[in-house]
Design an enzyme around this catalytic site. Structure first.
Site, PDB file in Angstrom:
ATOM      1  N   VAL A 252     -85.889  58.843   8.528  1.00 47.80           N
ATOM      2  CA  VAL A 252     -85.337  57.485   8.556  1.00 47.80           C
ATOM      3  C   VAL A 252     -83.819  57.550   8.681  1.00 47.80           C
ATOM      4  O   VAL A 252     -83.227  56.829   9.483  1.00 47.80           O
ATOM      5  CB  VAL A 252     -85.768  56.683   7.308  1.00 47.80           C
ATOM      6  CG1 VAL A 252     -84.999  55.374   7.208  1.00 47.80           C
ATOM      7  CG2 VAL A 252     -87.270  56.432   7.323  1.00 47.80           C
ATOM      8  N   ARG A 253     -83.192  58.430   7.902  1.00 44.25           N
ATOM      9  CA  ARG A 253     -81.727  58.560   7.987  1.00 44.25           C
ATOM     10  C   ARG A 253     -81.298  58.929   9.407  1.00 44.25           C
ATOM     11  O   ARG A 253     -80.299  58.421   9.910  1.00 44.25           O
ATOM     12  CB  ARG A 253     -81.221  59.594   6.977  1.00 44.25           C
ATOM     13  CG  ARG A 253     -81.309  59.136   5.537  1.00 44.25           C
ATOM     14  CD  ARG A 253     -80.526  60.046   4.599  1.00 44.25           C
ATOM     15  NE  ARG A 253     -80.903  61.447   4.657  1.00 44.25           N
ATOM     16  CZ  ARG A 253     -81.825  62.034   3.889  1.00 44.25           C
ATOM     17  NH1 ARG A 253     -82.493  61.322   2.995  1.00 44.25           N
ATOM     18  NH2 ARG A 253     -82.074  63.319   4.010  1.00 44.25           N
TER      19      ARG A 253
ATOM     20  N   TRP B 227     -84.385  57.713   1.290  1.00 45.64           N
ATOM     21  CA  TRP B 227     -84.796  59.029   0.786  1.00 45.64           C
ATOM     22  C   TRP B 227     -85.405  59.903   1.886  1.00 45.64           C
ATOM     23  O   TRP B 227     -85.419  61.111   1.786  1.00 45.64           O
ATOM     24  CB  TRP B 227     -85.769  58.897  -0.394  1.00 45.64           C
ATOM     25  CG  TRP B 227     -87.015  58.102  -0.093  1.00 45.64           C
ATOM     26  CD1 TRP B 227     -87.237  56.782  -0.372  1.00 45.64           C
ATOM     27  CD2 TRP B 227     -88.193  58.570   0.561  1.00 45.64           C
ATOM     28  NE1 TRP B 227     -88.477  56.395   0.075  1.00 45.64           N
ATOM     29  CE2 TRP B 227     -89.096  57.481   0.650  1.00 45.64           C
ATOM     30  CE3 TRP B 227     -88.585  59.799   1.089  1.00 45.64           C
ATOM     31  CZ2 TRP B 227     -90.354  57.581   1.231  1.00 45.64           C
ATOM     32  CZ3 TRP B 227     -89.845  59.897   1.671  1.00 45.64           C
ATOM     33  CH2 TRP B 227     -90.711  58.789   1.725  1.00 45.64           C
ATOM     34  N   CYS B 228     -85.886  59.314   2.968  1.00 46.31           N
ATOM     35  CA  CYS B 228     -86.559  60.065   4.030  1.00 46.31           C
ATOM     36  C   CYS B 228     -85.542  60.527   5.085  1.00 46.31           C
ATOM     37  O   CYS B 228     -84.836  59.703   5.676  1.00 46.31           O
ATOM     38  CB  CYS B 228     -87.616  59.175   4.682  1.00 46.31           C
ATOM     39  SG  CYS B 228     -88.418  59.940   6.105  1.00 46.31           S
ATOM     40  N   PRO B 229     -85.484  61.841   5.358  1.00 46.89           N
ATOM     41  CA  PRO B 229     -84.524  62.332   6.356  1.00 46.89           C
ATOM     42  C   PRO B 229     -84.801  61.812   7.766  1.00 46.89           C
ATOM     43  O   PRO B 229     -83.862  61.602   8.538  1.00 46.89           O
ATOM     44  CB  PRO B 229     -84.663  63.857   6.295  1.00 46.89           C
ATOM     45  CG  PRO B 229     -85.938  64.125   5.575  1.00 46.89           C
ATOM     46  CD  PRO B 229     -86.243  62.928   4.737  1.00 46.89           C
TER      47      PRO B 229
END
Length: 136
Positions: free
Chosen positions: A51-52, A47-49
């Site tokens: 992290v992506r 859900w965290c950009p």
């Protein structure tokens, strides 16, 4: 490079005081713990950009390492669980932002073994040069 998978029974993240030190002493090399967001059920992506953005860099840098590394990835929870001040990773592990890569090792200080911790946090995790320097 070999990424050594950590069997769940070998390392309990719910008790970082004794279990981690005991595990590190048996490992005899640093342990990298990558703290990331849990997948969003709608997209199956974290859900965290941040992290992506960091995941492909983690994969590339850790896979290209010439040394054998012990790496485990830990999901800190969905967004509401992560934002909770009582989140176990915030409270017990000192994680204040994701992604975070922790480098845990045992060092000797005046004849006593202690766990040494270094952290690479948030935007620095997505900087390939900083991540490479951190694991070398």
């Amino acid at each position: 490079m070999v990424i050594k998978a950590i069997p769940p029974a070998a390392l309990s993240l719910s008790d970082p005081t004794t279990t981690l030190q005991t595990y590190l002493e048996s490992l005899s090399r640093p342990l990298y713990i990558i703290f990331i967001a849990s997948p969003d059920p709608a997209t199956d992506a974290p859900w965290c950009p941040d992290v992506r953005a960091a995941l492909p860099i983690f994969n590339r840098v850790f896979e290209e390492s010439e040394e054998e590394l012990s790496v485990v990835t830990v999901q800190v929870g969905d967004k509401p669980a992560w934002k909770d001040a009582n989140n176990v990773f915030r409270r017990e592990w000192g994680i204040s932002a994701i992604p975070t890569v922790g480098k845990y090792s045992v060092i000797d200080v005046d004849g006593q073994s202690i766990v040494a911790v270094r952290m690479l946090v948030e935007n620095d995790c997505a900087d390939e040069d900083k991540l490479r320097a951190f694991i070398n």
